[in-house]
Design a protein around this motif. Structure first.
Motif, PDB file in Angstrom:
ATOM      1  N   GLU A 248       0.830  -1.208   0.000  1.00  0.00           N
ATOM      2  CA  GLU A 248       0.000   0.000   0.000  1.00  0.00           C
ATOM      3  C   GLU A 248       0.861   1.252   0.000  1.00  0.00           C
ATOM      4  OE1 GLU A 248      -2.205   3.366   1.622  1.00  0.00           O
ATOM      5  OE2 GLU A 248      -0.608   2.280   2.678  1.00  0.00           O
ATOM      6  N   ARG A 249       2.000   1.177   0.661  1.00  0.00           N
ATOM      7  CA  ARG A 249       2.902   2.341   0.677  1.00  0.00           C
ATOM      8  C   ARG A 249       3.532   2.591  -0.689  1.00  0.00           C
ATOM      9  NH1 ARG A 249       4.455   0.100   5.842  1.00  0.00           N
ATOM     10  NH2 ARG A 249       6.347  -0.778   4.917  1.00  0.00           N
ATOM     11  N   LYS A 250       3.581   1.567  -1.528  1.00  0.00           N
ATOM     12  CA  LYS A 250       4.175   1.706  -2.855  1.00  0.00           C
ATOM     13  C   LYS A 250       3.202   2.314  -3.862  1.00  0.00           C
ATOM     14  CE  LYS A 250       7.432  -2.120  -2.319  1.00  0.00           C
ATOM     15  NZ  LYS A 250       8.632  -1.278  -2.392  1.00  0.00           N
ATOM     16  N   GLY A 251       1.912   2.358  -3.531  1.00  0.00           N
ATOM     17  CA  GLY A 251       0.948   2.999  -4.410  1.00  0.00           C
ATOM     18  C   GLY A 251       0.221   2.028  -5.312  1.00  0.00           C
ATOM     19  N   LEU A 252      -0.651   2.587  -6.174  1.00  0.00           N
ATOM     20  CA  LEU A 252      -1.529   1.778  -6.996  1.00  0.00           C
ATOM     21  C   LEU A 252      -0.803   0.962  -8.048  1.00  0.00           C
ATOM     22  CD1 LEU A 252      -4.563   4.214  -7.488  1.00  0.00           C
ATOM     23  CD2 LEU A 252      -4.338   2.300  -5.896  1.00  0.00           C
ATOM     24  N   ASP A 253       0.418   1.351  -8.408  1.00  0.00           N
ATOM     25  CA  ASP A 253       1.173   0.546  -9.369  1.00  0.00           C
ATOM     26  C   ASP A 253       1.465  -0.842  -8.823  1.00  0.00           C
ATOM     27  OD1 ASP A 253       1.203   2.477 -11.264  1.00  0.00           O
ATOM     28  OD2 ASP A 253       3.211   3.229 -10.799  1.00  0.00           O
ATOM     29  N   ALA A 254       1.403  -0.989  -7.496  1.00  0.00           N
ATOM     30  CA  ALA A 254       1.717  -2.274  -6.871  1.00  0.00           C
ATOM     31  C   ALA A 254       0.472  -3.095  -6.561  1.00  0.00           C
ATOM     32  CB  ALA A 254       2.512  -2.045  -5.580  1.00  0.00           C
ATOM     33  N   VAL A 255      -0.710  -2.699  -7.059  1.00  0.00           N
ATOM     34  CA  VAL A 255      -1.937  -3.457  -6.798  1.00  0.00           C
ATOM     35  C   VAL A 255      -1.746  -4.899  -7.268  1.00  0.00           C
ATOM     36  CG1 VAL A 255      -4.354  -3.741  -7.456  1.00  0.00           C
ATOM     37  CG2 VAL A 255      -3.479  -1.479  -6.858  1.00  0.00           C
ATOM     38  N   THR A 256      -2.063  -5.820  -6.395  1.00  0.00           N
ATOM     39  CA  THR A 256      -1.767  -7.232  -6.624  1.00  0.00           C
ATOM     40  C   THR A 256      -2.916  -8.090  -6.139  1.00  0.00           C
ATOM     41  OG1 THR A 256       0.604  -6.812  -6.281  1.00  0.00           O
ATOM     42  CG2 THR A 256      -0.141  -9.099  -6.073  1.00  0.00           C
ATOM     43  N   THR A 257      -3.316  -9.069  -6.950  1.00  0.00           N
ATOM     44  CA  THR A 257      -4.225 -10.095  -6.457  1.00  0.00           C
ATOM     45  C   THR A 257      -3.389 -11.303  -6.055  1.00  0.00           C
ATOM     46  OG1 THR A 257      -4.615 -11.231  -8.564  1.00  0.00           O
ATOM     47  CG2 THR A 257      -5.980  -9.292  -8.077  1.00  0.00           C
ATOM     48  N   ALA A 258      -3.840 -12.035  -5.052  1.00  0.00           N
ATOM     49  CA  ALA A 258      -3.048 -13.163  -4.562  1.00  0.00           C
ATOM     50  C   ALA A 258      -3.963 -14.256  -4.025  1.00  0.00           C
ATOM     51  CB  ALA A 258      -2.080 -12.704  -3.468  1.00  0.00           C
ATOM     52  N   ALA A 259      -3.497 -15.467  -4.151  1.00  0.00           N
ATOM     53  CA  ALA A 259      -4.128 -16.622  -3.505  1.00  0.00           C
ATOM     54  C   ALA A 259      -3.033 -17.322  -2.721  1.00  0.00           C
ATOM     55  CB  ALA A 259      -4.735 -17.561  -4.544  1.00  0.00           C
ATOM     56  N   ILE A 260      -3.342 -17.696  -1.485  1.00  0.00           N
ATOM     57  CA  ILE A 260      -2.343 -18.309  -0.631  1.00  0.00           C
ATOM     58  C   ILE A 260      -2.984 -19.477   0.115  1.00  0.00           C
ATOM     59  CG2 ILE A 260      -2.789 -16.717   1.284  1.00  0.00           C
ATOM     60  CD1 ILE A 260       0.261 -16.801   1.840  1.00  0.00           C
ATOM     61  N   ALA A 261      -2.249 -20.568   0.256  1.00  0.00           N
ATOM     62  CA  ALA A 261      -2.762 -21.758   0.934  1.00  0.00           C
ATOM     63  C   ALA A 261      -1.659 -22.351   1.797  1.00  0.00           C
ATOM     64  CB  ALA A 261      -3.246 -22.789  -0.084  1.00  0.00           C
ATOM     65  N   THR A 262      -2.063 -22.957   2.914  1.00  0.00           N
ATOM     66  CA  THR A 262      -1.120 -23.549   3.858  1.00  0.00           C
ATOM     67  C   THR A 262      -1.583 -24.964   4.176  1.00  0.00           C
ATOM     68  OG1 THR A 262      -0.635 -21.396   4.849  1.00  0.00           O
ATOM     69  CG2 THR A 262      -0.085 -23.350   6.148  1.00  0.00           C
ATOM     70  N   TYR A 263      -0.656 -25.919   4.050  1.00  0.00           N
ATOM     71  CA  TYR A 263      -0.982 -27.317   4.349  1.00  0.00           C
ATOM     72  C   TYR A 263      -0.275 -27.749   5.621  1.00  0.00           C
ATOM     73  CZ  TYR A 263      -1.478 -32.363   3.922  1.00  0.00           C
ATOM     74  OH  TYR A 263      -1.769 -33.681   4.168  1.00  0.00           O
ATOM     75  N   PHE A 264      -1.068 -28.322   6.554  1.00  0.00           N
ATOM     76  CA  PHE A 264      -0.558 -28.771   7.846  1.00  0.00           C
ATOM     77  C   PHE A 264      -0.807 -30.279   7.948  1.00  0.00           C
ATOM     78  CE2 PHE A 264      -0.888 -28.748  12.661  1.00  0.00           C
ATOM     79  CZ  PHE A 264       0.462 -28.490  12.855  1.00  0.00           C
ATOM     80  N   PRO A 265       0.188 -31.111   7.611  1.00  0.00           N
ATOM     81  CA  PRO A 265      -0.010 -32.562   7.539  1.00  0.00           C
ATOM     82  C   PRO A 265      -0.516 -33.239   8.818  1.00  0.00           C
ATOM     83  CG  PRO A 265       2.032 -31.951   6.432  1.00  0.00           C
ATOM     84  CD  PRO A 265       1.538 -30.726   7.142  1.00  0.00           C
ATOM     85  N   PRO A 266      -0.084 -32.830  10.027  1.00  0.00           N
ATOM     86  CA  PRO A 266      -0.582 -33.546  11.208  1.00  0.00           C
ATOM     87  C   PRO A 266      -2.103 -33.556  11.328  1.00  0.00           C
ATOM     88  CG  PRO A 266       1.308 -32.220  11.804  1.00  0.00           C
ATOM     89  CD  PRO A 266       0.958 -31.845  10.395  1.00  0.00           C
ATOM     90  N   SER A 267      -2.765 -32.478  10.923  1.00  0.00           N
ATOM     91  CA  SER A 267      -4.233 -32.441  10.975  1.00  0.00           C
ATOM     92  C   SER A 267      -4.849 -32.691   9.603  1.00  0.00           C
ATOM     93  CB  SER A 267      -4.713 -31.091  11.511  1.00  0.00           C
ATOM     94  OG  SER A 267      -4.338 -30.045  10.635  1.00  0.00           O
ATOM     95  N   ARG A 268      -4.000 -32.922   8.591  1.00  0.00           N
ATOM     96  CA  ARG A 268      -4.455 -33.128   7.212  1.00  0.00           C
ATOM     97  C   ARG A 268      -5.432 -32.028   6.794  1.00  0.00           C
ATOM     98  NH1 ARG A 268      -7.469 -37.278   6.504  1.00  0.00           N
ATOM     99  NH2 ARG A 268      -7.766 -37.924   8.664  1.00  0.00           N
ATOM    100  N   THR A 269      -4.991 -30.792   7.013  1.00  0.00           N
ATOM    101  CA  THR A 269      -5.841 -29.632   6.736  1.00  0.00           C
ATOM    102  C   THR A 269      -5.143 -28.654   5.806  1.00  0.00           C
ATOM    103  OG1 THR A 269      -6.871 -29.809   8.922  1.00  0.00           O
ATOM    104  CG2 THR A 269      -7.115 -27.719   7.759  1.00  0.00           C
ATOM    105  N   LEU A 270      -5.845 -28.245   4.757  1.00  0.00           N
ATOM    106  CA  LEU A 270      -5.396 -27.161   3.887  1.00  0.00           C
ATOM    107  C   LEU A 270      -6.256 -25.944   4.194  1.00  0.00           C
ATOM    108  CD1 LEU A 270      -3.599 -26.474   1.276  1.00  0.00           C
ATOM    109  CD2 LEU A 270      -5.794 -26.638   0.074  1.00  0.00           C
ATOM    110  N   SER A 271      -5.620 -24.839   4.530  1.00  0.00           N
ATOM    111  CA  SER A 271      -6.337 -23.576   4.698  1.00  0.00           C
ATOM    112  C   SER A 271      -5.969 -22.665   3.530  1.00  0.00           C
ATOM    113  CB  SER A 271      -5.983 -22.917   6.033  1.00  0.00           C
ATOM    114  OG  SER A 271      -4.598 -22.667   6.126  1.00  0.00           O
TER     115      SER A 271
END
Length: 303
Positions: A117-140
């Motif tokens: 946000e400090r870099k301004g509108l030229d840095a507008v970015t869409t993103a998808a992020i996911a985290t996998y935790f094998p002990p609970s077999r859960t993807l968030s």
């Protein structure tokens, strides 16, 4: 940023291109790549080819936390190009590395949003992020203005779209799950998906959905789903080939020079018994670390 000017034929990853991530590694960036990556309890195929036109810029990362337990996947699409994309890629790498041991990746999105946000509108970015935790077999997973991903259930033998996480938390801000670098105090939600061996997860950028044929029609999500359904029993490497083959056939008259083309395809595997014991031991160490940093209640809730 690497830009290919001659638009060579696309080649998908093969077993020979496979790499293995170990503890505290972050791999990716905003350059061309086609490779398979082995992570704890998962195998990923990462493909990205920058557009010859230089419009926009895709960023892709996979990482494993300091204990070698938590796997994180991220794709992003930057509105700017050139040095702006490189700067966003560097910031994302820095934030992912700094927060690689945090189970809740919403901290990653919040931190990155404030920086961009400090870099301004030229840095507008869409993103998808996911985290996998094998002990609970859960993807968030979470989205910041990004197209939702797809989920394959090995039990049901079918693909479905992963809807946007709900924004029904009364404490969330008014600007929820929007693109990065727009509003400083943006808020992000998170959804969880239980994982079984053989389940799969696909993330793409707009470059795939907005590929056009000679008549200007978009490839779109329906064609993505058709490819996934026809090749649902293929290996992840073969499926990645099929996705790219369909894109090439569809855009034979227009080529794939319109935008960057990036996708990340993940298959979840069953870790060996020795690895499961190792994960349990590392989980205990992670929980102890979280208790020291954030208190036992937070650590247990996130785990």
């Amino acid at each position: 940023m690497t830009v290919e000017t001659d638009n060579p034929p696309i080649e998908a990853a093969s077993d020979a291109d496979s790499v293995r991530l170990s503890c505290a590694q972050v791999r990716g960036g905003n350059t061309a790549v086609s490779e398979s990556v082995d992570l704890p309890g998962a195998r990923a195929v990462v493909f990205s080819r920058p557009a010859a036109s230089g419009r926009g810029g895709d960023v892709h990362y996979v990482s494993v936390c300091g204990s070698g337990l938590i796997s994180r996947f991220c794709v992003a699409d930057v509105v700017g190009h050139g040095q702006t994309v490189a700067a966003v890629s560097d910031e994302l790498h820095r934030v992912l590395r700094r927060l690689m041991n945090w189970l809740d990746h919403r901290f990653v999105l919040r931190r990155l949003n404030r920086v961009l946000e400090r870099k301004g509108l030229d840095a507008v970015t869409t993103a998808a992020i996911a985290t996998y935790f094998p002990p609970s077999r859960t993807l968030s997973f979470s989205y910041a203005g990004h197209p939702p991903g797809w989920w394959y259930s090995s039990a049901e033998h079918r693909w479905r779209r992963l809807a946007m996480p709900s924004a029904d938390d009364p404490d969330t801000k008014s600007f929820v799950n929007g693109a990065l670098a727009v509003i400083r105090d943006a808020s992000f939600t998170r959804s969880r998906q239980k994982v079984e061996p053989g389940d799969r997860f696909l993330l793409v950028t707009d470059g795939i959905l907005e590929t056009r044929d000679g008549e200007g029609q978009l490839f779109g999500s329906e064609r993505v789903e058709a490819v996934l359904d026809r090749h649902r029993r293929d290996t992840v490497e073969d499926l990645s080939h099929s996705i790219l083959d369909e894109l090439e056939r569809f855009s034979v008259d227009s080529g794939l020079a319109h935008d960057d083309v990036t996708f990340l395809l993940v298959e979840f595997t069953r870790p060996p018994g020795m690895f499961r014991q190792m994960m349990r031991n590392r989980l205990r160490r992670i929980l102890n670390l979280f208790r020291r940093e954030t208190g036992p209640a937070h650590a247990l809730r996130e785990a």
